[in-house]
Write a protein that holds these residues in place. Structure first.
Motif, PDB file in Angstrom:
ATOM      1  N   GLY A   1       0.809  -1.210   0.000  1.00 31.95           N
ATOM      2  CA  GLY A   1       0.000   0.000   0.000  1.00 31.95           C
ATOM      3  C   GLY A   1       0.838   1.253   0.000  1.00 31.95           C
ATOM      4  O   GLY A   1       2.051   1.216   0.223  1.00 31.95           O
ATOM      5  N   PRO A   2       0.186   2.399  -0.256  1.00 31.12           N
ATOM      6  CA  PRO A   2       0.883   3.687  -0.238  1.00 31.12           C
ATOM      7  C   PRO A   2       1.094   4.182   1.178  1.00 31.12           C
ATOM      8  O   PRO A   2       0.377   3.802   2.102  1.00 31.12           O
ATOM      9  N   ASP A   3       2.094   5.049   1.337  1.00 28.79           N
ATOM     10  CA  ASP A   3       2.357   5.604   2.659  1.00 28.79           C
ATOM     11  C   ASP A   3       1.351   6.671   3.046  1.00 28.79           C
ATOM     12  O   ASP A   3       1.195   6.983   4.230  1.00 28.79           O
ATOM     13  N   LYS A   4       0.636   7.225   2.053  1.00 27.59           N
ATOM     14  CA  LYS A   4      -0.357   8.253   2.321  1.00 27.59           C
ATOM     15  C   LYS A   4      -1.347   8.279   1.165  1.00 27.59           C
ATOM     16  O   LYS A   4      -0.999   7.938   0.038  1.00 27.59           O
ATOM     17  N   PRO A   5      -2.585   8.683   1.397  1.00 29.77           N
ATOM     18  CA  PRO A   5      -3.563   8.769   0.311  1.00 29.77           C
ATOM     19  C   PRO A   5      -3.469  10.120  -0.393  1.00 29.77           C
ATOM     20  O   PRO A   5      -4.362  10.971  -0.301  1.00 29.77           O
ATOM     21  N   ALA A   6      -2.386  10.323  -1.136  1.00 26.98           N
ATOM     22  CA  ALA A   6      -2.140  11.632  -1.739  1.00 26.98           C
ATOM     23  C   ALA A   6      -1.192  11.471  -2.923  1.00 26.98           C
ATOM     24  O   ALA A   6      -0.514  10.452  -3.065  1.00 26.98           O
ATOM     25  N   SER A   7      -1.139  12.488  -3.774  1.00 31.70           N
ATOM     26  CA  SER A   7      -0.132  12.504  -4.822  1.00 31.70           C
ATOM     27  C   SER A   7       1.250  12.541  -4.169  1.00 31.70           C
ATOM     28  O   SER A   7       1.412  13.006  -3.037  1.00 31.70           O
ATOM     29  N   GLY A   8       2.252  12.036  -4.895  1.00 32.67           N
ATOM     30  CA  GLY A   8       3.573  11.924  -4.310  1.00 32.67           C
ATOM     31  C   GLY A   8       3.698  10.773  -3.330  1.00 32.67           C
ATOM     32  O   GLY A   8       4.701  10.678  -2.606  1.00 32.67           O
ATOM     33  N   ALA A   9       2.708   9.856  -3.305  1.00 31.55           N
ATOM     34  CA  ALA A   9       2.781   8.706  -2.400  1.00 31.55           C
ATOM     35  C   ALA A   9       3.901   7.762  -2.823  1.00 31.55           C
ATOM     36  O   ALA A   9       4.231   7.640  -4.004  1.00 31.55           O
ATOM     37  N   LYS A  10       4.463   7.087  -1.835  1.00 32.43           N
ATOM     38  CA  LYS A  10       5.467   6.041  -2.085  1.00 32.43           C
ATOM     39  C   LYS A  10       5.092   4.819  -1.263  1.00 32.43           C
ATOM     40  O   LYS A  10       4.016   4.783  -0.656  1.00 32.43           O
ATOM     41  N   LEU A  11       5.954   3.808  -1.233  1.00 33.42           N
ATOM     42  CA  LEU A  11       5.644   2.580  -0.507  1.00 33.42           C
ATOM     43  C   LEU A  11       5.479   2.853   0.986  1.00 33.42           C
ATOM     44  O   LEU A  11       6.278   3.559   1.599  1.00 33.42           O
ATOM     45  N   HIS A  12       4.429   2.276   1.564  1.00 32.70           N
ATOM     46  CA  HIS A  12       4.251   2.362   3.009  1.00 32.70           C
ATOM     47  C   HIS A  12       5.406   1.641   3.699  1.00 32.70           C
ATOM     48  O   HIS A  12       5.886   0.607   3.211  1.00 32.70           O
ATOM     49  N   PRO A  13       5.882   2.139   4.841  1.00 36.97           N
ATOM     50  CA  PRO A  13       6.980   1.442   5.538  1.00 36.97           C
ATOM     51  C   PRO A  13       6.676  -0.022   5.823  1.00 36.97           C
ATOM     52  O   PRO A  13       7.585  -0.863   5.795  1.00 36.97           O
ATOM     53  N   LEU A  14       5.412  -0.380   6.080  1.00 39.96           N
ATOM     54  CA  LEU A  14       5.060  -1.768   6.329  1.00 39.96           C
ATOM     55  C   LEU A  14       5.282  -2.651   5.108  1.00 39.96           C
ATOM     56  O   LEU A  14       5.484  -3.865   5.235  1.00 39.96           O
ATOM     57  N   THR A  15       5.222  -2.047   3.920  1.00 33.23           N
ATOM     58  CA  THR A  15       5.433  -2.816   2.693  1.00 33.23           C
ATOM     59  C   THR A  15       6.864  -3.318   2.593  1.00 33.23           C
ATOM     60  O   THR A  15       7.123  -4.345   1.951  1.00 33.23           O
ATOM     61  N   LEU A  16       7.789  -2.625   3.222  1.00 35.05           N
ATOM     62  CA  LEU A  16       9.206  -2.988   3.156  1.00 35.05           C
ATOM     63  C   LEU A  16       9.602  -3.874   4.333  1.00 35.05           C
ATOM     64  O   LEU A  16      10.657  -3.703   4.941  1.00 35.05           O
ATOM     65  N   THR A  17       8.746  -4.847   4.667  1.00 33.27           N
ATOM     66  CA  THR A  17       8.988  -5.749   5.794  1.00 33.27           C
ATOM     67  C   THR A  17       8.676  -7.189   5.394  1.00 33.27           C
ATOM     68  O   THR A  17       8.058  -7.443   4.361  1.00 33.27           O
ATOM     69  N   ARG A  18       9.149  -8.146   6.227  1.00 27.95           N
ATOM     70  CA  ARG A  18       8.710  -9.552   6.179  1.00 27.95           C
ATOM     71  C   ARG A  18       9.121 -10.275   4.890  1.00 27.95           C
ATOM     72  O   ARG A  18       8.276 -10.746   4.142  1.00 27.95           O
ATOM     73  N   TYR A  19      10.410 -10.424   4.647  1.00 24.58           N
ATOM     74  CA  TYR A  19      10.863 -11.191   3.485  1.00 24.58           C
ATOM     75  C   TYR A  19      12.309 -11.641   3.661  1.00 24.58           C
ATOM     76  O   TYR A  19      13.057 -11.111   4.491  1.00 24.58           O
ATOM     77  N   ASN A  20      12.696 -12.643   2.856  1.00 30.23           N
ATOM     78  CA  ASN A  20      14.082 -13.048   2.669  1.00 30.23           C
ATOM     79  C   ASN A  20      14.494 -12.643   1.261  1.00 30.23           C
ATOM     80  O   ASN A  20      13.666 -12.676   0.337  1.00 30.23           O
TER      81      ASN A  20
END
Length: 644
Positions: free
Chosen positions: A414-433
């Motif tokens: 998901g996006p880090d914010k519901p707005a233009s200029g959004a990027k990956l939410h910090p939670l998206t960059l978790t939980r992987y090898n």
């Protein structure tokens, strides 16, 4: 190590190369997350045509036109100061460029309009801001539609005209494609004369003029200001100068059909009886496009519009003039007699200056057997729609920057914010090898649910493309090979998850080979509440984000008003809506693909952690929507788990 590799090479199951164009839709793509693109565009070697210089640092909009009389190509370049600033003495305007050899060489031939101030009838401020145009030749005349603002307009008065400031869409005509274009006394559309549609869509801009059999069509845009959503509307007239009909809204995010958020249209083009409206995401990365279309003669009917192509339309080359991806509008183009699709596209260089560029591809051959994933101002991520508990992945990656091939991914998207200029939410960059490729180094890493990155091993990386081989057994043993040599043997702990790719900002990744062997099944992914707020165009005053342990990932949102709306656009065969329950919550109505399916009672005397409250599998088709609205009291907003 070699004997172990020989044993692991017996991983059973089907072998599929997901870098082949036939598998273009086996990768997840999204306006904020990013787009692995298989497109076949070839970018012109003499790019850019022009780039910004003060006070017009941002030439980032334009229109490519083939003159049927001379055969010359023209690009009408909208000139903006940096940050779209409305600066006295540097009013937005339009330069004209011409090529007499089909894009081989270009020359600037002047400005589109006469230089003296022009006033629309009744205005006290001149129409001085007028950069974005489209041109049609008919009956010996070059007809232009363009957007305008009066000189006293500010961004504060653009959507709510006041104090004599106004803006909108206007018509002009010329005897030559070079101009000068002479404007009619009355504009086609005045923002001040149109009340906000659905309470938020009003400012008219980014218009395209299209000739139809018996009338003229204008496709244009409204924005919604702080709600960060855009609508496309249509108007028709018997003559190109008007008078035009009232706007008919043909694409808006609030409708129950699938419509990816943050998409800004301009300009459209027509071909063989259809009108096409490309749109680009205004998220931070600017690497995702959608192509909408409708039968030309039915273009004012919202039901006639469809998504012709969702993503995999455009890639940025690893060149300085394309540093920011497509930036500004989307591409502008036409299909010639040989069925070649020629486009103009804008970008920005590393210094932030706008650039105008040319590319071409066969209209009927949109893909090739390789894909590109780029990170521009932000990171990009993509997942395969198929995964396995035991598998073998062989990939050839050509990386400039930093890229990660990952597996066992369980992070929410998901996006880090519901707005233009959004990027990956910090939670998206978790939980992987994963295995990282950066410069002259490889690293094996594990990233936990808190985002903490653990480096397990590292080593030198030879020059040239990287040949990676990753194998995972049913018990989690995971050897890694680089260019045929074993480099690490470890354990992939935890549950299985998705396989995919991640690129960091300022990264260009080209994938020519991505083979997966194993007994695969559809992957699952969770989509955050921020996506639902963005998908409904409801960023302003509808939802409040809160931290609470009852949410699946420790954070979610609650509704602030009865009319609040949340909308997930998703791709797949099933979904499960996760929501907490508690004494502070009421009831929520739920619509799936436009049909009301359930009223959820989320009220309990004691709090209950988030869990699936609605589940549906075996959905027909590929593109779906789930809409949530308060029915009674306030409601929570958590995440949607999708079976891809």
């Amino acid at each position: 190590m070699l004997s172990l590799v020989a044993v692991l090479a017996s991983v059973m199951g089907q072998t599929v190369d997901y870098a082949q164009a036939v598998h273009v839709d086996d990768w997840l793509r999204h306006p904020v997350l990013g787009d692995p693109s298989f497109d076949s565009f070839v970018h012109a070697p003499n790019n850019p045509i022009t780039k910004g210089t003060p006070p017009y640092e941002w030439p980032v909009n334009g229109f490519l036109f083939e003159d049927p009389q001379s055969g010359n190509w023209y690009v009408y370049v909208g000139l903006y100061p940096k940050n779209y600033a409305m600066i006295p003495g540097a009013e937005m305007t339009c330069d004209v460029y011409r090529s007499a050899n089909r894009g081989g060489n270009w020359e600037r031939v002047g400005r589109a309009w006469p230089q003296e101030p022009f006033y629309f009838r009744g205005d006290t401020s001149p129409a001085s801001h007028a950069p974005d145009v489209s041109v049609v030749y008919e009956d010996g005349v070059y007809h232009m539609i363009y957007d305008w603002c009066t000189a006293n307009t500010t961004w504060e008065t653009a959507s709510n005209p006041a104090g004599g400031a106004d803006n909108g869409i206007a018509y002009a005509r010329a005897e030559r494609p070079e101009g000068p274009f002479i404007t009619t006394p009355e504009p086609v559309y005045r923002t001040s004369q149109h009340p906000p549609f659905r309470g938020k869509y009003r400012r008219g801009y980014a218009a395209t003029l299209v000739r139809r059999a018996n009338d003229w069509l204008v496709l244009a845009m409204n924005d919604s200001g702080p709600n960060f959503s855009w609508a496309m509307f249509a108007m028709t007239a018997p003559k190109p100068e008007g008078p035009y009909s009232e706007p008919v809204y043909v694409r808006i995010v609030e409708e129950p059909y699938y419509h990816p958020p943050l998409m800004e249209f301009f300009p459209a083009f027509s071909h063989e009886g259809r009108v096409y409206a490309p749109a680009t995401s205004v998220a931070m990365n600017r690497n995702f496009q959608v192509l909408f279309s409708a039968p030309l003669e039915r273009a004012t009917d919202p039901a006639a519009w469809e998504i012709t192509r969702l993503g995999s339309i455009w890639h940025a080359e690893d060149r300085s003039n394309e540093h920011y991806g497509i930036w500004g509008q989307t591409f502008s183009g036409f299909i010639d007699r040989e069925q070649q699709f020629h486009v103009m596209f804008p970008s920005r260089d590393p210094e932030g200056m706008g650039t105008i560029n040319i590319a071409s591809r066969p209209w009927n051959q949109p893909f090739r057997d390789r894909f590109v994933l780029t990170g521009h101002e932000g990171p990009s991520i993509t997942l395969l729609r198929h995964t396995a508990d035991a598998f073998e992945v062989e990939a050839e990656l050509n990386v400039r920057g930093k890229a990660t091939l990952f597996w066992d991914y369980q992070g929410p998207l998901g996006p880090d914010k519901p707005a233009s200029g959004a990027k990956l939410h910090p939670l998206t960059l978790t939980r992987y090898n994963g295995i990282e490729i950066e410069g002259a180094v490889w690293r094996s890493v594990r990233v936990g649910q808190d985002g903490k990155r653990e480096e397990l091993a590292s080593g030198p990386l030879p020059e040239g493309p990287s040949q990676l081989r990753i194998m995972k057994t049913a018990d989690g043993k995971t050897p890694l090979l680089l260019n045929g040599n074993g480099i690490w043997l470890g354990d992939s702990t935890g549950q299985s998850g998705a396989i995919g790719l991640l690129v960091e900002p300022a990264t260009h990744l080209e994938v020519s080979h991505f083979t997966v062997t194993g007994e695969t099944r559809p992957a699952k992914c969770a989509i955050l509440w921020t996506e639902a707020i963005l998908g409904a165009g409801a960023a302003k005053d509808s939802w409040q984000e809160i931290d609470a342990s009852t949410f699946r990932y420790g954070r979610g949102a609650v509704s602030l008003q009865t009319g609040a709306m949340a909308k997930w656009n998703f791709e797949g065969s099933g979904c499960a809506l996760w929501l907490p329950r508690g004494p502070q919550y009421g009831k929520a109505d739920l619509w799936l693909d436009g049909e009301m399916v359930e009223t959820l009672d989320l009220h309990t005397e004691t709090g209950e952690p988030s869990a699936p409250r609605f589940t549906r599998e075996g959905l027909t088709g590929f593109l779906h929507t789930l809409i949530l609205r308060p029915h009674e009291g306030i409601i929570p907003l958590d995440s949607l788990e999708v079976t891809m």
